[in-house]
Design a protein around this motif. Structure first.
Motif, PDB file in Angstrom:
ATOM      1  N   SER A 127       0.795  -1.220   0.000  1.00 55.21           N
ATOM      2  CA  SER A 127       0.000   0.000   0.000  1.00 55.21           C
ATOM      3  C   SER A 127       0.830   1.274   0.000  1.00 55.21           C
ATOM      4  CB  SER A 127      -0.925   0.022   1.232  1.00 55.21           C
ATOM      5  OG  SER A 127      -1.770  -1.097   1.236  1.00 55.21           O
ATOM      6  N   LEU A 128       2.038   1.225   0.482  1.00 53.41           N
ATOM      7  CA  LEU A 128       2.821   2.446   0.642  1.00 53.41           C
ATOM      8  C   LEU A 128       3.983   2.522  -0.344  1.00 53.41           C
ATOM      9  CD1 LEU A 128       3.104   5.022   2.280  1.00 53.41           C
ATOM     10  CD2 LEU A 128       4.550   3.780   3.891  1.00 53.41           C
ATOM     11  N   VAL A 129       4.830   1.513  -0.371  1.00 57.22           N
ATOM     12  CA  VAL A 129       6.028   1.566  -1.209  1.00 57.22           C
ATOM     13  C   VAL A 129       5.657   1.590  -2.691  1.00 57.22           C
ATOM     14  CG1 VAL A 129       8.186   0.414  -1.774  1.00 57.22           C
ATOM     15  CG2 VAL A 129       7.352   0.384   0.574  1.00 57.22           C
ATOM     16  N   LEU A 130       4.806   0.668  -3.110  1.00 56.14           N
ATOM     17  CA  LEU A 130       4.434   0.627  -4.520  1.00 56.14           C
ATOM     18  C   LEU A 130       3.524   1.789  -4.910  1.00 56.14           C
ATOM     19  CD1 LEU A 130       3.907  -3.187  -5.115  1.00 56.14           C
ATOM     20  CD2 LEU A 130       5.892  -1.773  -5.641  1.00 56.14           C
ATOM     21  N   PHE A 131       2.708   2.258  -3.982  1.00 57.53           N
ATOM     22  CA  PHE A 131       1.881   3.432  -4.273  1.00 57.53           C
ATOM     23  C   PHE A 131       2.755   4.654  -4.529  1.00 57.53           C
ATOM     24  CE2 PHE A 131      -0.503   7.208  -2.955  1.00 57.53           C
ATOM     25  CZ  PHE A 131      -1.615   7.109  -3.766  1.00 57.53           C
ATOM     26  N   ALA A 132       3.809   4.819  -3.746  1.00 58.59           N
ATOM     27  CA  ALA A 132       4.732   5.931  -3.972  1.00 58.59           C
ATOM     28  C   ALA A 132       5.408   5.813  -5.330  1.00 58.59           C
ATOM     29  CB  ALA A 132       5.778   5.972  -2.855  1.00 58.59           C
ATOM     30  N   LEU A 133       5.782   4.600  -5.707  1.00 61.27           N
ATOM     31  CA  LEU A 133       6.409   4.398  -7.019  1.00 61.27           C
ATOM     32  C   LEU A 133       5.431   4.719  -8.149  1.00 61.27           C
ATOM     33  CD1 LEU A 133       8.770   3.434  -8.737  1.00 61.27           C
ATOM     34  CD2 LEU A 133       7.948   1.095  -8.451  1.00 61.27           C
ATOM     35  N   VAL A 134       4.191   4.315  -8.009  1.00 51.02           N
ATOM     36  CA  VAL A 134       3.184   4.614  -9.027  1.00 51.02           C
ATOM     37  C   VAL A 134       2.977   6.124  -9.152  1.00 51.02           C
ATOM     38  CG1 VAL A 134       0.754   4.372  -9.608  1.00 51.02           C
ATOM     39  CG2 VAL A 134       2.020   2.402  -8.800  1.00 51.02           C
ATOM     40  N   ILE A 138       3.464   8.357 -12.508  1.00 48.09           N
ATOM     41  CA  ILE A 138       2.381   9.157 -13.075  1.00 48.09           C
ATOM     42  C   ILE A 138       2.793  10.619 -13.212  1.00 48.09           C
ATOM     43  CG2 ILE A 138       0.061  10.034 -12.610  1.00 48.09           C
ATOM     44  CD1 ILE A 138      -0.627   7.327 -11.436  1.00 48.09           C
ATOM     45  N   ILE A 139       3.482  11.150 -12.221  1.00 44.19           N
ATOM     46  CA  ILE A 139       3.906  12.548 -12.287  1.00 44.19           C
ATOM     47  C   ILE A 139       4.861  12.772 -13.449  1.00 44.19           C
ATOM     48  CG2 ILE A 139       5.242  14.311 -11.072  1.00 44.19           C
ATOM     49  CD1 ILE A 139       4.040  13.271  -8.477  1.00 44.19           C
ATOM     50  N   GLU A 140       5.776  11.840 -13.668  1.00 42.22           N
ATOM     51  CA  GLU A 140       6.707  11.987 -14.782  1.00 42.22           C
ATOM     52  C   GLU A 140       5.981  11.941 -16.128  1.00 42.22           C
ATOM     53  OE1 GLU A 140      10.085  12.590 -14.921  1.00 42.22           O
ATOM     54  OE2 GLU A 140       9.665  13.143 -12.839  1.00 42.22           O
ATOM     55  N   ARG A 141       4.929  11.169 -16.221  1.00 35.92           N
ATOM     56  CA  ARG A 141       4.178  11.098 -17.472  1.00 35.92           C
ATOM     57  C   ARG A 141       3.255  12.299 -17.653  1.00 35.92           C
ATOM     58  NH1 ARG A 141       1.690   5.164 -18.170  1.00 35.92           N
ATOM     59  NH2 ARG A 141       1.121   6.140 -20.143  1.00 35.92           N
ATOM     60  N   LYS A 241     -13.010  11.476 -23.628  1.00 38.01           N
ATOM     61  CA  LYS A 241     -11.853  10.846 -23.021  1.00 38.01           C
ATOM     62  C   LYS A 241     -10.733  11.866 -22.924  1.00 38.01           C
ATOM     63  CE  LYS A 241      -9.502   7.980 -25.427  1.00 38.01           C
ATOM     64  NZ  LYS A 241      -9.070   6.811 -26.243  1.00 38.01           N
ATOM     65  N   ASP A 242      -9.835  11.637 -21.983  1.00 39.75           N
ATOM     66  CA  ASP A 242      -8.702  12.524 -21.794  1.00 39.75           C
ATOM     67  C   ASP A 242      -7.494  11.684 -21.443  1.00 39.75           C
ATOM     68  OD1 ASP A 242      -6.817  14.437 -20.248  1.00 39.75           O
ATOM     69  OD2 ASP A 242      -8.279  15.776 -21.174  1.00 39.75           O
ATOM     70  N   ALA A 243      -6.387  11.948 -22.101  1.00 39.05           N
ATOM     71  CA  ALA A 243      -5.179  11.154 -21.890  1.00 39.05           C
ATOM     72  C   ALA A 243      -4.649  11.295 -20.473  1.00 39.05           C
ATOM     73  CB  ALA A 243      -4.101  11.568 -22.891  1.00 39.05           C
ATOM     74  N   VAL A 247      -3.706   8.134 -18.005  1.00 41.09           N
ATOM     75  CA  VAL A 247      -2.378   7.918 -17.426  1.00 41.09           C
ATOM     76  C   VAL A 247      -2.500   7.315 -16.030  1.00 41.09           C
ATOM     77  CG1 VAL A 247      -0.385   9.137 -16.464  1.00 41.09           C
ATOM     78  CG2 VAL A 247      -1.119   9.594 -18.802  1.00 41.09           C
ATOM     79  N   PHE A 248      -3.452   7.787 -15.234  1.00 40.05           N
ATOM     80  CA  PHE A 248      -3.649   7.246 -13.900  1.00 40.05           C
ATOM     81  C   PHE A 248      -4.087   5.785 -13.966  1.00 40.05           C
ATOM     82  CE2 PHE A 248      -3.709  11.727 -13.026  1.00 40.05           C
ATOM     83  CZ  PHE A 248      -3.222  11.846 -11.744  1.00 40.05           C
TER      84      PHE A 248
END
Length: 359
Positions: A127-134, A138-141, A241-243, A247-248
């Motif tokens: 819930s925490l480590v992988l959520f932070a990675l996601v 997403i921010i980079e994209r 639709k919106d890109a 992305v999310f």
């Protein structure tokens, strides 16, 4: 007053920094409590772990994170030549995901050696480590996009695959050839009768009609999608639709397999055994795929080599030893993707498969 670009830049950087630091602080604090309980309530060990986490975050922020972010935003040095992978995401994986998984493995080892089962960290890595990675992914994209209005920097079809109408040309079929031969025979006979000009006009008109009917060819492109028609009316909003929203969705769906693998590591029977080592090691290797840009062709091979093949082998072994800790859906998914990747990438291009026109 700060401009919109400045506000967006500050917001993105704060969110990425929070995603970098919060998982480390939370897991290290919980590891400190575990050490305190194992040592019989020794508060000194707890505060030493907390101090170590603060020192680690401060060091990596000043020595690695800030320089990488500066070079990435300013496009300075060798960073400006990087187009196939993302330095910021790779730095997050190495500086945050790797130490968090390492602390979880150490926590298992400490409890096994002490003969006490106090905490198996069931939810933190998922819930925490992988959520932070996601979130970092997403921010980079989303960085090239605007947060308001229409998306003008991200093509909503650039990350999708499907047919695109590139050009049109006439495709000659057997029926066309037969009809052409028949028309030629008719023209020859009519020439003898003195009506060649009228028959030529009829033949040309019919050929043009056939060309309009059968002369459309669709070519396929791996990076574009056939754009749908615009729809209006009361239910027109259903077609919108919106890109940026997609992305999310894509960001979270991309990590479902890794989430399930790390969830299995949180099971007590796995966490307090030697199987915790290969589970977290392979899960970390799969997170390295995040450093590759979304449109890079290498991403398919990375998913095959770093996730599907090792995950399938490990899941089969876990099911054989512990039973059905994970759903059978995931190993079936891994083996199907592995087989199709090998077939369509390598086997389908061999000469032996090109002899059969049926397929």
């Amino acid at each position: 007053m700060a401009s919109g670009k400045t506000v967006k830049l500050v917001l993105y950087e704060l969110l990425q920094f929070v995603a970098l630091t919060v998982p480390i602080f939370v897991i290290m604090e919980r590891f400190g409590r575990l050490i305190r309980e194992v040592r019989g309530g020794d508060h000194t060990a707890y505060w030493l772990v907390v101090a170590a986490s603060i020192a680690y975050v401060t060091s990596v922020t000043l020595l690695v994170w800030v320089p990488v972010k500066y070079l990435s935003l300013k496009r300075r040095g060798y960073i400006s030549e990087i187009t196939q992978w993302r330095p910021t995401v790779l730095a997050h994986v190495i500086l945050c995901t790797f130490p968090c998984f390492a602390i979880l493995i150490v926590s298992s080892k400490v409890q096994v050696d002490a003969g006490r089962r106090l905490d198996h960290f069931s939810e933190l890595p998922v819930s925490l480590v992988l959520f932070a990675l996601v979130c970092v992914d997403i921010i980079e994209r989303l960085r090239p996009c605007r947060l308001i209005g229409h998306s003008d920097s991200l093509d909503p079809y650039i990350h999708m695959t499907g047919p695109v109408l590139t050009h049109l040309h006439h495709v000659t079929t057997v029926t066309d050839q037969l009809q052409a031969d028949t028309s030629q025979t008719d023209v020859t006979s009519e020439v003898k009768n003195g009506s060649a000009s009228s028959m030529y006009r009829d033949s040309a008109g019919s050929s043009a009609s056939r060309m309009r009917a059968t002369g459309t060819t669709y070519l396929y492109s791996p990076s574009q999608h056939l754009r749908p028609r615009a729809h209006s009316g009361r239910l027109g909003f259903l077609w919108r639709k919106d890109a940026r929203a997609e992305v999310f969705m894509e960001g979270f769906v991309f990590w479902l397999d890794t989430v399930e693998m790390v969830r299995v590591a949180g099971e007590p029977s796995v966490f307090y055994s030697a199987w915790v080592f290969p589970v977290y090691i392979l899960a970390f290797l799969s997170t390295l795929r995040a450093a590759i840009t979304p449109n890079n062709p290498l991403l398919s091979f990375a998913g095959f080599a770093l996730q599907d093949v090792p995950f399938f082998v490990l899941r089969v072994a876990l099911i054989a030893v512990f039973g059905y800790l994970t759903s059978v859906f995931y190993p079936l998914k891994n083996v199907l993707i592995s087989i199709t990747f090998i077939y369509f990438t390598f086997l389908a291009k061999l000469r032996i498969f090109k002899r059969h026109s049926l397929f």
